[in-house]
Motif scaffolding. Structure first.
Motif, PDB file in Angstrom:
ATOM      1  N   ASP A 174      -7.137   0.735   7.526  1.00  0.00           N
ATOM      2  CA  ASP A 174      -6.297   0.102   6.704  1.00  0.00           C
ATOM      3  C   ASP A 174      -5.863  -1.254   7.176  1.00  0.00           C
ATOM      4  O   ASP A 174      -5.902  -2.430   6.979  1.00  0.00           O
TER       5      ASP A 174
ATOM      6  N   ARG B  84     -11.469   8.375   3.920  1.00  0.00           N
ATOM      7  CA  ARG B  84     -12.342   7.795   2.851  1.00  0.00           C
ATOM      8  C   ARG B  84     -12.335   8.763   1.652  1.00  0.00           C
ATOM      9  O   ARG B  84     -12.219  10.129   1.896  1.00  0.00           O
TER      10      ARG B  84
ATOM     11  N   ILE C 294      -6.792  -5.134   6.570  1.00  0.00           N
ATOM     12  CA  ILE C 294      -5.716  -6.168   6.118  1.00  0.00           C
ATOM     13  C   ILE C 294      -5.482  -7.211   7.057  1.00  0.00           C
ATOM     14  O   ILE C 294      -5.700  -8.465   6.834  1.00  0.00           O
TER      15      ILE C 294
ATOM     16  N   LEU D 279       0.779  -1.257   0.018  1.00  0.00           N
ATOM     17  CA  LEU D 279       0.093  -0.016  -0.026  1.00  0.00           C
ATOM     18  C   LEU D 279       1.021   1.379  -0.188  1.00  0.00           C
ATOM     19  O   LEU D 279       0.653   2.137  -0.395  1.00  0.00           O
TER      20      LEU D 279
ATOM     21  N   VAL E  25      -1.185   4.498   5.046  1.00  0.00           N
ATOM     22  CA  VAL E  25      -1.712   3.433   5.625  1.00  0.00           C
ATOM     23  C   VAL E  25      -2.202   4.074   7.108  1.00  0.00           C
ATOM     24  O   VAL E  25      -1.710   4.061   7.865  1.00  0.00           O
ATOM     25  N   THR E  26      -3.652   3.947   7.154  1.00  0.00           N
ATOM     26  CA  THR E  26      -4.336   4.343   8.404  1.00  0.00           C
ATOM     27  C   THR E  26      -4.774   3.210   9.218  1.00  0.00           C
ATOM     28  O   THR E  26      -4.361   1.994   8.823  1.00  0.00           O
TER      29      THR E  26
ATOM     30  N   GLU F 146      -9.514  12.563   5.665  1.00  0.00           N
ATOM     31  CA  GLU F 146      -8.853  11.723   6.732  1.00  0.00           C
ATOM     32  C   GLU F 146      -9.301  12.278   7.958  1.00  0.00           C
ATOM     33  O   GLU F 146      -9.105  13.665   8.542  1.00  0.00           O
TER      34      GLU F 146
ATOM     35  N   ARG G 258       0.103   5.254  -0.841  1.00  0.00           N
ATOM     36  CA  ARG G 258      -0.947   5.397   0.028  1.00  0.00           C
ATOM     37  C   ARG G 258      -0.387   5.793   1.552  1.00  0.00           C
ATOM     38  O   ARG G 258       0.737   5.123   1.884  1.00  0.00           O
TER      39      ARG G 258
END
Length: 494
Positions: free
Chosen positions: A355, A461, A359, A344, A351-352, A447, A349
């Protein structure tokens, strides 16, 4: 060593910054909690609104000395007296460029007028600091004579001013050292050359016992020297106490909100990245020894350590991040999750937390029931009062609520909180519009970071509609925060 804060005066001169009286009062109270010795509350000559703000600060009866900036004219001193300040900073020209070119005077007349103004201010019971404007470009012998004249007239102290951020630490030390032989001396440095802190420290080494600074380095052009940077440098490197360091982060956040000037992520002491680790090597080292890659503990300045997720994240970082969310997985699963996080990150990206958890659920095959889910959203912003309504599924119970706000996003967030009732007692710590694509079908990425008790979660989102993106991100964050709390879902307030 003491610090003088001029956020409310010199800091407010930064382009686009304007503080209301209420905001000045709030910042002044925070400066008092931090232990700043002198608060320059503004320039009384600016206008009636500024005098009201200064007066409200003086009415707080702070332990800190409250002062006003004054030009070299009697009326400025009179206006400062109207605000009942403890003292003034009397600014007089010191370089030939200012004496002759700006004021149209002579060196001799400047000396006489400075003495007269100091005597006038002292006769009215004011504490007086005389600042030689453009001191870093002044003839040193004349600057010495000017400052000696001020002290002989009764000034409490003088100040070396690098008004345009012109000089370096060697020259600063030379000038301040000479002025310190005359009496108490301060230093006022700017950061145009990136030397604000270096010059401030050089001034301290040469005998200055008071440093002018602003919170977050606000100020004209490249800004003034930052209060938080001077304070931690003096403490950490030289073991010199100035203020209550644990208050620095809250103070920085308050000023950033009030001024609308966001903190750069890589800002020393108070920036988001100052105690954030993403690199696998650094994260692993920090988890083994928290002093491994940090000069001082984040708690020193009121911060917390943060482990970020991205292309550089290793297994240790992933494991630690999962533990923060009470997620236990096998070592094989950790390795697979770390690989996906890296993938990611490689795609650019951020990575939050959401996320990561998604995962982890995919890798482990765990089924997860949503606790809070957005079913429907309607927002109207065309009228005088923006309104919104939401339909949520909360622990199997469908709830509908509406709200109003300053805009459609604010109204929608109010509606969500109304629908959740006491379950929405999480705090919205950060809201950021991260990226916008081009074209008529542009996507906006929102965010949010929300916290509840000792847990926080970040969710991003992307949608064509900023209101929907905001609400979906907030609902997803609340869902993650509330999933383990079955008692959070009391019926929504009427």
């Amino acid at each position: 060593m003491k610090l003088l804060d001029t956020t409310l005066r010199d800091g407010e001169q930064a382009p686009g910054v304007s503080l209301s009286p209420d905001e000045k009062v709030e910042i002044a109270r925070a400066l008092e909690r931090t232990g700043v010795s002198v608060i320059e509350a503004g320039s009384a000559c600016t206008g009636a609104g500024e005098r009201e703000a200064i007066s409200r600060v003086t009415d707080l009866d702070l332990d800190a000395r409250v002062t006003s900036f004054c030009r070299g004219i009697h009326t400025d001193i009179d206006l400062a007296l109207e605000c009942d300040v403890d003292g003034i900073h009397l600014v007089v020209p010191s370089s030939d460029r200012h004496v002759e070119g700006k004021v149209g005077s002579t060196r001799e007349d400047n000396l006489e007028r400075t003495a007269e103004l100091v005597e006038y201010a002292k006769s009215h019971g004011l504490w007086v600091e005389v600042i030689g404007e453009d001191g870093s470009r002044a003839d040193l012998e004349y600057l010495e004579t000017l400052m000696a004249t001020a002290l002989d007239a009764g000034a409490n102290r003088t100040c070396f001013a690098d008004t345009v951020g012109h000089t370096g630490p060697e020259r600063t030390a030379e000038v301040v050292g000479r002025l310190a032989e005359l009496g108490p001396v301060s230093a006022h440095t700017h950061d145009d050359l990136g030397l604000g802190v270096a010059n401030a420290l050089a001034a301290v080494d040469a005998g200055a016992d008071l440093i002018h600074c602003t919170v977050n380095g606000l100020g004209e052009r490249a800004g003034n020297v930052a209060l938080e940077e001077v304070a931690i440098a003096l403490s950490h490197v030289y073991d010199i106490d100035t203020v209550e360091l644990t208050q620095l982060y809250d103070l920085a956040q308050l000023v950033a909100r009030a001024t609308g000037v966001e903190l750069p992520p890589n800002k020393a002491v108070v920036g988001q990245n100052a105690f954030t680790h993403e690199s696998g090597i650094h994260t692993d080292g920090t988890l083994k020894d928290d002093k491994m890659y940090e000069p001082y503990p984040p708690e020193t300045v009121g911060r917390e350590r943060r482990l970020a997720l991205g292309k550089h994240t290793g297994r240790a970082g992933v494991r630690a991040a999962l533990e923060e969310h009470d997620v236990e997985v096998s070592e094989d699963a950790v390795a697979e999750i770390a690989n996906r996080v890296t993938e990611l990150g490689d795609r650019g990206r951020r990575v939050t937390d959401a996320d990561l958890l998604a995962i982890a659920e995919d890798v482990t095959g765990a089924d997860r029931e949503r606790t809070v889910e957005l079913l429907d959203l309607n927002a109207i912003s065309g009228g005088s009062v923006p309104t919104a309504s939401v339909r949520l599924l909360v622990a199997g119970d469908e709830r509908v609520a509406s709200g109003t706000g300053s805009g459609p996003v604010d109204a929608a967030v109010s509606a969500v909180r109304a629908a959740l009732g006491s379950g929405a007692d999480a705090e919205l710590e950060a809201y950021h519009v991260d990226a916008v694509t081009g074209g008529t079908d542009a996507l906006v990425t929102v965010e949010v970071t929300m916290s509840r008790d000792d847990r926080s979660v970040t969710v991003a989102r992307s949608e064509a509609d900023i209101t929907r993106a905001s609400v979906e991100a907030m609902v997803d964050a609340l869902d993650r925060l509330l999933e383990a709390d079955a008692q959070a879902f009391a019926p929504a307030d009427d």
